[in-house]
Scaffold this active site. Structure first.
Site, mmCIF file in Angstrom:
data_model
loop_
_atom_site.group_PDB
_atom_site.id
_atom_site.type_symbol
_atom_site.label_atom_id
_atom_site.label_comp_id
_atom_site.label_asym_id
_atom_site.label_seq_id
_atom_site.Cartn_x
_atom_site.Cartn_y
_atom_site.Cartn_z
ATOM 1 N N HIS A 1 -5.457 1.279 -2.906
ATOM 2 C CA HIS A 1 -4.724 2.420 -2.364
ATOM 3 C C HIS A 1 -3.216 2.146 -2.310
ATOM 4 O O HIS A 1 -2.725 1.278 -3.021
ATOM 5 C CB HIS A 1 -5.313 2.826 -1.010
ATOM 6 C CG HIS A 1 -6.811 2.912 -1.054
ATOM 7 N ND1 HIS A 1 -7.483 3.925 -1.701
ATOM 8 C CD2 HIS A 1 -7.779 2.062 -0.589
ATOM 9 C CE1 HIS A 1 -8.796 3.728 -1.617
ATOM 10 N NE2 HIS A 1 -8.999 2.595 -0.962
ATOM 11 N N GLU B 1 -6.439 0.983 5.658
ATOM 12 C CA GLU B 1 -6.965 0.131 4.602
ATOM 13 C C GLU B 1 -5.854 -0.324 3.671
ATOM 14 O O GLU B 1 -5.824 -1.487 3.247
ATOM 15 C CB GLU B 1 -8.035 0.876 3.804
ATOM 16 C CG GLU B 1 -8.635 0.055 2.674
ATOM 17 C CD GLU B 1 -9.596 0.827 1.802
ATOM 18 O OE1 GLU B 1 -10.138 0.228 0.856
ATOM 19 O OE2 GLU B 1 -9.794 2.035 2.048
ATOM 20 N N HIS C 1 -10.418 -4.316 -1.116
ATOM 21 C CA HIS C 1 -10.660 -3.065 -0.396
ATOM 22 C C HIS C 1 -11.326 -3.348 0.947
ATOM 23 O O HIS C 1 -11.676 -4.498 1.261
ATOM 24 C CB HIS C 1 -11.566 -2.141 -1.217
ATOM 25 C CG HIS C 1 -10.877 -1.474 -2.364
ATOM 26 N ND1 HIS C 1 -10.463 -0.162 -2.332
ATOM 27 C CD2 HIS C 1 -10.520 -1.948 -3.585
ATOM 28 C CE1 HIS C 1 -9.881 0.142 -3.484
ATOM 29 N NE2 HIS C 1 -9.906 -0.929 -4.262
ATOM 30 N N GLU D 1 -15.215 -5.378 -1.205
ATOM 31 C CA GLU D 1 -15.159 -4.565 0.017
ATOM 32 C C GLU D 1 -15.324 -5.552 1.170
ATOM 33 O O GLU D 1 -16.419 -6.013 1.469
ATOM 34 C CB GLU D 1 -16.274 -3.527 0.034
ATOM 35 C CG GLU D 1 -16.125 -2.421 -0.994
ATOM 36 C CD GLU D 1 -15.141 -1.328 -0.571
ATOM 37 O OE1 GLU D 1 -14.454 -1.508 0.456
ATOM 38 O OE2 GLU D 1 -15.066 -0.308 -1.273
#
Length: 279
Positions: A73, A111, A166, A242
């Site tokens: 992101h 995040e 992430h 993740e």
């Protein structure tokens, strides 16, 4: 590990929740090799780096290895919906949005801030071992780059390993733990055994470091995926971590703490080093 015991970590979920969050003001530590993405980016901030950053005199001779780190992101994504919602190639004949805003903890820690900070710390550790590091974005205030552009950065760098960082945002009761995704079924040779070995090394490193595997995604900490554009479009060994569930209270507290982020970075950096040593 000590951190996990001390804070009672309960790890992690996926970054499917697109909750806008305000951009952080953290800055990269020294010793990091950053590369401009294909999108124009604002200048990095200049706040003081972590005191643990190595000086140039402490770096080892260069190994010839190249690692591309992909912090998920970006801090400016929420303010530019037209750009991040445009459809781009995602592999397997599919398209998907350029990027997303990512998720956040219930208290608002984003995040994108977490992935930027952890990636900087991983980079710092790898550079200190003589490994060249390329980042897919140069700060945490820009927009994008799109998933296809992130994949292209790894491909163009001829990376020995591409690792995307992430965190998840599952609201399922009790959902926690990390998982590592890789493209499957593979679309090229590098998505086969090399990517599975990279994903497994990352899984083993996190598990050895005291982080629990996901209770709700994947199996035994590994998650073969066909829907992640950055992995589908990679022609280099690539995996996506993740790190945990930002909506799980204990894991959120770990991710929001400097100690917790350093712990994530340390075990991921070591796992990457172990993979490179055997590749």
């Amino acid at each position: 590990m000590g951190l996990v015991v001390a804070i009672g970590l309960t790890l992690f979920t996926a970054c499917g929740v697109d909750t806008p969050a305000s951009p952080p003001s953290s800055a990269p530590p020294p010793g990091t090799t950053t590369v401009l993405t294909t999108l124009p980016q604002p200048s990095p901030t200049t706040s003081a780096p972590p005191s643990s950053a190595p000086s140039s005199s402490s770096r080892q001779p260069k190994t010839g290895k190249v690692v591309v780190l992909d912090p998920g992101h970006n801090g400016g994504n929420s303010g530019r919906p037209g750009e991040i919602n445009k459809q781009v190639p995602a592999g397997r004949g599919k398209t998907k949005p350029c990027n997303t805003t990512g998720t956040s903890t219930n208290s608002g820690y984003s995040e994108h801030a977490f992935t930027w900070d952890v990636s900087q710390r991983i980079s710092q550790a790898l550079v200190a071992k003589g490994i060249r590091v390329v980042l897919t974005r140069q700060n945490d205030t820009g927009v994008g780059p799109c998933v296809n552009e992130r994949a292209a950065i790894g491909n163009d760098a001829g990376a020995d390993a591409v690792v995307s960082i992430h965190a998840d945002g599952s609201t399922s009761a009790g959902a926690h733990g990390f998982h590592v995704a890789y493209s499957a079924p593979p679309l090229n040779a590098e998505q086969g055994e090399p990517s599975v070995k990279l994903a497994t090394a990352l899984r083993d490193g996190l598990r050895t470091g005291g982080f629990p595997t996901s209770t709700y995604l994947g199996s035994n900490g590994l998650a073969p995926r066909a829907d992640l554009g950055g992995l589908n479009l990679s022609t280099r060994p690539a995996a996506l971590v993740e790190c945990g569930n930002m909506r799980h209270a204990a894991e959120a507290a770990a991710m929001a703490s400097e100690e917790g982020r350093q712990q994530y970075a340390a075990v991921i950096a070591k796992a990457i080093e172990d993979y490179l040593a055997g590749s």
